[in-house]
Design an enzyme around this catalytic site. Structure first.
Site, PDB file in Angstrom:
ATOM      1  CB  THR A 281      89.526  67.899  15.186  1.00 26.93           C
ATOM      2  OG1 THR A 281      89.873  66.687  14.365  1.00 26.93           O
ATOM      3  CG2 THR A 281      90.785  67.836  16.043  1.00 26.93           C
ATOM      4  CB  CYS A 282      87.915  72.823  15.715  1.00 24.28           C
ATOM      5  SG  CYS A 282      87.593  74.376  16.533  1.00 24.28           S
TER       6      CYS A 282
ATOM      7  CB  CYS B  37      90.341  74.921  18.955  1.00 24.77           C
ATOM      8  SG  CYS B  37      91.055  74.136  17.524  1.00 24.77           S
TER       9      CYS B  37
ATOM     10  CE  LYS C 110      93.613  74.997  22.881  1.00 27.17           C
ATOM     11  NZ  LYS C 110      94.595  74.951  21.602  1.00 27.17           N
TER      12      LYS C 110
ATOM     13  N   GLY D  18     106.942  67.999  22.013  1.00 27.72           N
ATOM     14  CA  GLY D  18     107.387  69.645  22.397  1.00 27.72           C
ATOM     15  C   GLY D  18     106.727  70.342  21.472  1.00 27.72           C
TER      16      GLY D  18
ATOM     17  CE1 TYR E  50      99.878  75.947  16.793  1.00 31.05           C
ATOM     18  CE2 TYR E  50     101.514  74.405  15.906  1.00 31.05           C
ATOM     19  CZ  TYR E  50     100.701  75.614  16.029  1.00 31.05           C
ATOM     20  OH  TYR E  50     100.805  76.444  14.882  1.00 31.05           O
TER      21      TYR E  50
ATOM     22  CD  GLU F  22      97.753  74.872  22.651  1.00 32.54           C
ATOM     23  OE1 GLU F  22      97.558  75.740  22.041  1.00 32.54           O
ATOM     24  OE2 GLU F  22      96.693  73.583  22.409  1.00 32.54           O
TER      25      GLU F  22
ATOM     26  NE  ARG G 234     111.017  69.901  14.644  1.00 29.85           N
ATOM     27  CZ  ARG G 234     110.754  69.876  13.498  1.00 29.85           C
ATOM     28  NH1 ARG G 234     111.071  70.433  12.434  1.00 29.85           N
ATOM     29  NH2 ARG G 234     109.558  68.755  13.281  1.00 29.85           N
TER      30      ARG G 234
ATOM     31  CB  ALA H 275      97.206  81.953  19.712  1.00 33.10           C
TER      32      ALA H 275
ATOM     33  CG  HIS I 258     100.631 104.580  29.746  1.00 36.01           C
ATOM     34  ND1 HIS I 258     101.929 103.987  29.655  1.00 36.01           N
ATOM     35  CD2 HIS I 258     100.750 105.338  30.783  1.00 36.01           C
ATOM     36  CE1 HIS I 258     102.435 104.013  30.737  1.00 36.01           C
ATOM     37  NE2 HIS I 258     101.657 104.812  31.487  1.00 36.01           N
TER      38      HIS I 258
ATOM     39  CD  GLU J 206     102.313 101.686  27.283  1.00 36.40           C
ATOM     40  OE1 GLU J 206     102.695 102.958  27.218  1.00 36.40           O
ATOM     41  OE2 GLU J 206     101.759 101.466  28.386  1.00 36.40           O
TER      42      GLU J 206
HETATM   43  P1  NDP Z   1     103.327  68.898  16.306  1.00 36.72           P
HETATM   44  O1  NDP Z   1     103.586  68.490  14.807  1.00 36.72           O
HETATM   45  O2  NDP Z   1     103.261  70.283  16.570  1.00 36.72           O
HETATM   46  O3  NDP Z   1     104.057  68.406  17.405  1.00 36.72           O
HETATM   47  C1  NDP Z   1     104.481  67.210  17.440  1.00 36.72           C
HETATM   48  C2  NDP Z   1     105.851  66.966  18.380  1.00 36.72           C
HETATM   49  O4  NDP Z   1     105.863  65.559  18.626  1.00 36.72           O
HETATM   50  C3  NDP Z   1     106.911  67.577  18.065  1.00 36.72           C
HETATM   51  O5  NDP Z   1     107.470  68.170  19.058  1.00 36.72           O
HETATM   52  C4  NDP Z   1     107.772  66.199  17.441  1.00 36.72           C
HETATM   53  O6  NDP Z   1     109.203  66.401  17.498  1.00 36.72           O
HETATM   54  C5  NDP Z   1     107.187  65.302  18.425  1.00 36.72           C
HETATM   55  N1  NDP Z   1     107.431  63.968  17.937  1.00 36.72           N
HETATM   56  C6  NDP Z   1     106.912  63.462  16.621  1.00 36.72           C
HETATM   57  N2  NDP Z   1     107.258  62.102  16.768  1.00 36.72           N
HETATM   58  C7  NDP Z   1     107.765  61.633  17.733  1.00 36.72           C
HETATM   59  C8  NDP Z   1     108.436  60.460  18.227  1.00 36.72           C
HETATM   60  N3  NDP Z   1     108.275  59.378  17.207  1.00 36.72           N
HETATM   61  N4  NDP Z   1     109.035  60.474  19.384  1.00 36.72           N
HETATM   62  C9  NDP Z   1     108.942  61.468  20.254  1.00 36.72           C
HETATM   63  N5  NDP Z   1     108.562  62.821  19.758  1.00 36.72           N
HETATM   64  C10 NDP Z   1     107.884  62.975  18.637  1.00 36.72           C
HETATM   65  O7  NDP Z   1     101.876  68.298  16.709  1.00 36.72           O
HETATM   66  P2  NDP Z   1     100.899  68.220  17.564  1.00 36.72           P
HETATM   67  O8  NDP Z   1     100.280  67.119  17.838  1.00 36.72           O
HETATM   68  O9  NDP Z   1     101.285  68.979  18.876  1.00 36.72           O
HETATM   69  O10 NDP Z   1      99.618  69.104  17.008  1.00 36.72           O
HETATM   70  C11 NDP Z   1      99.229  68.901  15.602  1.00 36.72           C
HETATM   71  C12 NDP Z   1      98.552  70.079  14.757  1.00 36.72           C
HETATM   72  O11 NDP Z   1      97.406  70.678  15.489  1.00 36.72           O
HETATM   73  C13 NDP Z   1      99.674  71.199  15.015  1.00 36.72           C
HETATM   74  O12 NDP Z   1     100.419  70.971  13.738  1.00 36.72           O
HETATM   75  C14 NDP Z   1      98.690  72.330  14.732  1.00 36.72           C
HETATM   76  O13 NDP Z   1      98.567  72.508  13.652  1.00 36.72           O
HETATM   77  C15 NDP Z   1      97.425  71.946  15.199  1.00 36.72           C
HETATM   78  N6  NDP Z   1      97.094  72.622  16.600  1.00 36.72           N
HETATM   79  C16 NDP Z   1      97.113  73.926  16.904  1.00 36.72           C
HETATM   80  C17 NDP Z   1      97.093  74.589  18.039  1.00 36.72           C
HETATM   81  C18 NDP Z   1      96.745  75.909  18.223  1.00 36.72           C
HETATM   82  O14 NDP Z   1      96.442  76.737  17.264  1.00 36.72           O
HETATM   83  N7  NDP Z   1      96.932  76.456  19.339  1.00 36.72           N
HETATM   84  C19 NDP Z   1      96.866  73.566  19.256  1.00 36.72           C
HETATM   85  C20 NDP Z   1      96.959  72.332  19.041  1.00 36.72           C
HETATM   86  C21 NDP Z   1      97.058  71.663  17.865  1.00 36.72           C
HETATM   87  P3  NDP Z   1     110.092  67.294  16.397  1.00 36.72           P
HETATM   88  O15 NDP Z   1     109.773  68.654  16.839  1.00 36.72           O
HETATM   89  O16 NDP Z   1     111.390  66.770  16.616  1.00 36.72           O
HETATM   90  O17 NDP Z   1     109.462  66.973  15.181  1.00 36.72           O
END
Ligand code: NDP
Length: 453
Positions: free
Chosen positions: A43-44, A49, A52, A177, A179, A183, A206, A342, A436, A441
């Site tokens: 995946t990465c 990653c 992206k 909402g 990652y 992004e 969240r 991040a 600075h 800083e």
């Molecule tokens: P996340 O779990 O971070 O986010 C999923 C989002 O979808 C949440 O906002 C969730 O809402 C919402 N959601 C889940 N189910 C539903 C639904 N049925 N209807 C509407 N909204 C829904 O997952 P991601 O897919 O964004 O990322 C997966 C993982 O990948 C991350 O946990 C992370 O570990 C990794 N990742 C890391 C990155 C980085 O380090 N920069 C970048 C991308 C991915 P709610 O909050 O209410 O549950």
């Protein structure tokens, strides 16, 4: 071990699996094979990653050119050639995949380009019909995208598809909402797409620090992303000219694409785990102990398939610790405490340790926080703000958490993470002389807590 074909068979050629295979073979002297059904790198490298981050870079140029113009350059951005960018992107991914393969081969690891399933605690069935045996099996199969329902699967796309689009969408709706949602909202907005984002909760991201989440949401809106909170889809269908969507807040529109970034789940289906007796958790994850060992002694698992901390560097460390423990005569577990991370929104967010909300529940705390307009963009009258926040245990004086929202926050949090992992106190930060003029800083010049508990 000699009765088996291999000492180690790794299922899954992503970050964790590849690291474990290489170390077990090159440093542990084990006879190792690895199977990958898709592309080496996982995946990465292939759909996460790496592509992206390249898109983050690509999408940031319009702002940079606009800034250059404000700084006095005769600079204007031209058209963006998505097909050319996409071709180059995939050439780069091909190059990286090749490096992964070469490194495995150099380390003496045998590669099977096919799916593998567990037949029993020491036997692996390969999709090419072969059956092989191994003293140890490591499952490193990662995770997959989750669509909330069939309608979403039919009308929407996932983050896997984003890198293969024929054309950049003019109008994009992003659901989620987390990652990935945030992004890509920033990336596509940077590319010039009109981005709308629906998140079902009260604030995006969240689980992260509330103040940081608020600032990022504000910045995303300032940049033109139409963020709707507390909003879900109540109607959606493919129509002439796009995908019609009706939202719970009454918003109704047609989009060229709808990207579901609604989470990921561990890849444990049809792997033969249940037949082998491996215990699986409620969310489909493989249950392991601190040494990544399952309840079946010969079977281990690392990375997203275990759903501990789903980040590439964590999978790599878990894979390395496994190889050292089982084949290197050095029993050690991965330390999951204080893992910096991040989010590559624009602006970026870097975080390590506790959020203010988590710390408040567990400690008496002092919060040091500053938010300001940085010199580079204040000079050209851009409204962007940055945020630097330290959460301090009022008793031990240790820094429990650090949160940075700023350009380059990913780079900054890596370094702050070293100090915090070493147990730095607020006074250690204070003793460090400022560099600075920089934005960071502020990390060593915040004198008075903004809140205490
Ligand atoms: P996340 O779990 O971070 O986010 C999923 C989002 O979808 C949440 O906002 C969730 O809402 C919402 N959601 C889940 N189910 C539903 C639904 N049925 N209807 C509407 N909204 C829904 O997952 P991601 O897919 O964004 O990322 C997966 C993982 O990948 C991350 O946990 C992370 O570990 C990794 N990742 C890391 C990155 C980085 O380090 N920069 C970048 C991308 C991915 P709610 O909050 O209410 O549950």
């Amino acid at each position: 071990m000699a009765d088996f074909d291999y000492d180690l068979f790794v299922i899954g050629g992503g970050s964790g699996g590849v690291r474990a295979a290489r170390i077990a073979s090159s440093e542990g002297g084990a006879r190792v094979a690895i199977a990958e059904e898709s592309r080496m790198g996982g995946t990465c490298v292939i759909r996460g990653c790496v592509p992206k981050k390249i898109m983050v870079f690509g999408s940031s140029y319009p702002q940079l050119v606009a800034d250059a113009s404000s700084y006095g350059w005769d600079a204007r951005i031209g058209d963006f050639d998505w097909p050319a960018f996409r071709t180059h992107l995939h050439q780069e991914l091909d190059r990286l995949e090749e490096i992964y393969r070469t490194n495995l081969t150099k380390a003496g690891v045998e590669i099977f380009d096919c799916r593998a399933e567990i037949a029993d605690p020491h036997t692996i069935r390969l999709a090419d019909g072969k059956t092989v045996t191994a003293s140890h099996i490591l499952v490193a199969t990662g995770g997959h995208v989750d669509f909330p329902d069939d309608r979403a699967r039919e009308c929407g796309i996932s983050s896997n598809d984003v890198f293969h689009l024929d054309a950049l969408p003019d109008r994009l709706l992003i659901i989620g909402g987390g990652y990935i949602a945030c992004e890509f909202a920033c990336i596509f907005n940077g590319f010039g797409t009109k981005v709308t984002q629906f998140y079902r909760g009260a604030q995006i991201l969240r689980g992260f620090d509330e103040e940081a989440r608020g600032l990022i949401a504000e910045a995303m809106r300032d940049k033109g992303i139409d963020v709707h909170l507390g909003t879900t889809i109540i109607g959606m269908e493919k129509r002439e000219g796009g995908i019609w969507v009706k939202a719970s807040n009454g918003h109704e529109a047609v989009f060229d694409k709808v990207l579901f970034a609604t989470g990921r789940s561990p890849n444990t289906d049809r792997l033969g785990l249940e037949d082998a007796g491996v215990k699986i958790g409620r969310r489909g994850e493989i249950l392991v102990d601190a040494y990544s060992q399952t309840n079946i002694p010969s079977i281990y698992a690392v990375g997203d398939v275990t759903n501990r901390i789903n980040l590439t560097p964590v999978a790599i460390r878990e894979g390395h610790a496994f190889a050292d423990t089982v084949f290197g005569g050095n029993k050690r577990s991965m330390d999951h405490d204080l893992v910096p991370s991040a989010i590559f929104t624009q602006p970026e967010y870097g975080a390590v340790g506790l959020t203010e909300e988590e710390a408040r529940d567990a400690y008496k705390i002092e919060v040091y926080c500053t938010s300001f307009r940085p010199m580079r963009t204040a000079y050209i009258d851009r409204p962007d703000r940055v945020l630097f926040k330290l959460i301090v245990d009022a008793e031990s004086r240790k820094v429990l958490g650090c949160h940075i929202v700023a350009e380059g926050a990913g780079e900054l949090i890596q370094l702050a993470g070293v100090a915090i992992k070493m147990g730095a106190t607020k006074e250690d930060f204070d003793r460090t002389v400022a560099v600075h003029p920089t934005i960071s800083e502020e990390l060593v010049t915040m004198r008075t807590p903004v809140r205490t508990s």
